[in-house]
Write a protein that holds these residues in place. Sequence first.
Motif, PDB file in Angstrom:
ATOM      1  N   LEU A  54       0.820  -1.207   0.000  1.00 57.59           N
ATOM      2  CA  LEU A  54       0.000   0.000   0.000  1.00 57.59           C
ATOM      3  C   LEU A  54       0.855   1.258   0.000  1.00 57.59           C
ATOM      4  O   LEU A  54       1.880   1.326   0.669  1.00 57.59           O
ATOM      5  CB  LEU A  54      -0.922   0.004   1.224  1.00 57.59           C
ATOM      6  CG  LEU A  54      -2.004  -1.074   1.203  1.00 57.59           C
ATOM      7  CD1 LEU A  54      -2.738  -1.109   2.524  1.00 57.59           C
ATOM      8  CD2 LEU A  54      -2.985  -0.827   0.068  1.00 57.59           C
ATOM      9  N   ASN A  62      -4.726   9.422  -0.764  1.00 55.93           N
ATOM     10  CA  ASN A  62      -5.494   8.259  -0.319  1.00 55.93           C
ATOM     11  C   ASN A  62      -4.584   7.029  -0.294  1.00 55.93           C
ATOM     12  O   ASN A  62      -3.561   6.994  -0.970  1.00 55.93           O
ATOM     13  CB  ASN A  62      -6.658   8.024  -1.288  1.00 55.93           C
ATOM     14  CG  ASN A  62      -7.613   6.938  -0.811  1.00 55.93           C
ATOM     15  OD1 ASN A  62      -7.571   6.539   0.349  1.00 55.93           O
ATOM     16  ND2 ASN A  62      -8.455   6.475  -1.711  1.00 55.93           N
ATOM     17  N   ILE A  63      -4.965   6.025   0.478  1.00 51.59           N
ATOM     18  CA  ILE A  63      -4.206   4.777   0.490  1.00 51.59           C
ATOM     19  C   ILE A  63      -4.629   3.929  -0.695  1.00 51.59           C
ATOM     20  O   ILE A  63      -5.822   3.773  -0.957  1.00 51.59           O
ATOM     21  CB  ILE A  63      -4.436   4.032   1.820  1.00 51.59           C
ATOM     22  CG1 ILE A  63      -3.467   4.581   2.852  1.00 51.59           C
ATOM     23  CG2 ILE A  63      -4.258   2.540   1.662  1.00 51.59           C
ATOM     24  CD1 ILE A  63      -3.573   3.927   4.189  1.00 51.59           C
ATOM     25  N   GLU A  65      -3.261   0.688  -3.792  1.00 50.86           N
ATOM     26  CA  GLU A  65      -2.259  -0.254  -4.304  1.00 50.86           C
ATOM     27  C   GLU A  65      -1.589   0.322  -5.542  1.00 50.86           C
ATOM     28  O   GLU A  65      -0.386   0.283  -5.689  1.00 50.86           O
ATOM     29  CB  GLU A  65      -2.922  -1.587  -4.657  1.00 50.86           C
ATOM     30  CG  GLU A  65      -3.150  -2.498  -3.489  1.00 50.86           C
ATOM     31  CD  GLU A  65      -3.584  -3.883  -3.953  1.00 50.86           C
ATOM     32  OE1 GLU A  65      -4.804  -4.088  -4.083  1.00 50.86           O
ATOM     33  OE2 GLU A  65      -2.719  -4.738  -4.190  1.00 50.86           O
ATOM     34  N   PRO A  88      -7.351   8.691   5.326  1.00 52.10           N
ATOM     35  CA  PRO A  88      -7.864   7.862   4.233  1.00 52.10           C
ATOM     36  C   PRO A  88      -9.158   7.140   4.597  1.00 52.10           C
ATOM     37  O   PRO A  88     -10.042   6.987   3.766  1.00 52.10           O
ATOM     38  CB  PRO A  88      -6.735   6.857   3.987  1.00 52.10           C
ATOM     39  CG  PRO A  88      -5.504   7.546   4.449  1.00 52.10           C
ATOM     40  CD  PRO A  88      -5.933   8.397   5.610  1.00 52.10           C
TER      41      PRO A  88
END
Lengths: 199, 199
Positions: A54, A62-63, A65, A88
């Motif tokens: 992450l 924002n968090i 992938e 987030p």
Amino acid sequence: MQYPEPIAQLIDGYMKLPGIGQKSATRLAFFTIDMAEDDVTAFSKALIAAKRDLHFCSICGNITEGDPCSICADKTRDQTHVLVVEQPKDIMVMEKMKEYHGLYHVLHGVMSPIEGKGPEDLNIASLINRLQQNPNIKEVIIATNATPEGEATAMYLSRLIKPAGIKVTRLAHGLSVGSDIEYADEMTLFKAVEGRTEM
Amino acid sequence: MQYPEPIAQLIDGYMKLPGIGQKSATRLAFFTIDMAEDDVTAFSKALIAAKRDLHFCSICGNITEGDPCSICADKTRDQTHVLVVEQPKDIMVMEKMKEYHGLYHVLHGVMSPIEGKGPEDLNIASLINRLQQNPNIKEVIIATNATPEGEATAMYLSRLIKPAGIKVTRLAHGLSVGSDIEYADEMTLFKAVEGRTEM
């Protein structure tokens, strides 16, 4: 007698978590030993994966992938509104509501003199930069928490952004839906009266 | 919008723990992402290690890395007393007291008709076996919890062991040290009167 080393280590691990002291950590550690091996393995891997896979979205913080995050990458969303949140996880709360379709910006905290946190410690510079580079952003909705720090941060952002001719709004304060006036605190009640709407 | 997969997995992991629901798990998951990488790695490894390296002592049922456990292996301990507890963590509590120097036996639970747990589900057969093979054991101290299930289990064990001519005792009930009579519940007060000692 000391706990066997593997338990002591696990107790230490649990104690790193917020709100978990020696007693709770011990309880969790002993519970872990009784858990199914698969569950423990999955949990252990999830810890590593969350830390490894992450990152923060380079646009909104924002968090995510991938980069940019799925919200910033979604061109069907309303590109004229940016909703500013502290964390987030606040984005997830807003998204669950399903009524906001604009973009987000995560501050990663609030200004707090007590903790020595000033504007330069927050994700504010990138917000200003973003507003300058995207003239189609018409409104910034500030959704920091209704705490003194959240209010102060909202005020600071408002003063910073308004001069650029961008509309700045704040989430309404008032009674919770379904709640009794009897149980509302004075401050909330005051805000509810102040922000009363015509019927 | 769903949480990114690594967070969702981590939330699932935390939710397997007792007393941790969706909200707490989410909070812990986001906290984990902000933790130092070393701490997360250590925690992750501790989970696996605790599950992999710990076993139950083949003699007493305590949790241990080696077998037998350090208490059973310690020949300087009083070999004439066996203190029976519900859980391995109860041994740690007793050892912290530093006043008991005998051996232990862990039942791994108590008899509970509601949960369908009978004597055969507990570590009782090995206790009886142990008493038969070690004629130097003179006293069994039953230290199950002061709950209805704990009392019933104590009663059951007492009836099972006494006929073999071994002394069976139970931890005393009474007021907590430093506590007010005013705040003691009736049952505790009754036990305190019943078990009064001469001065």
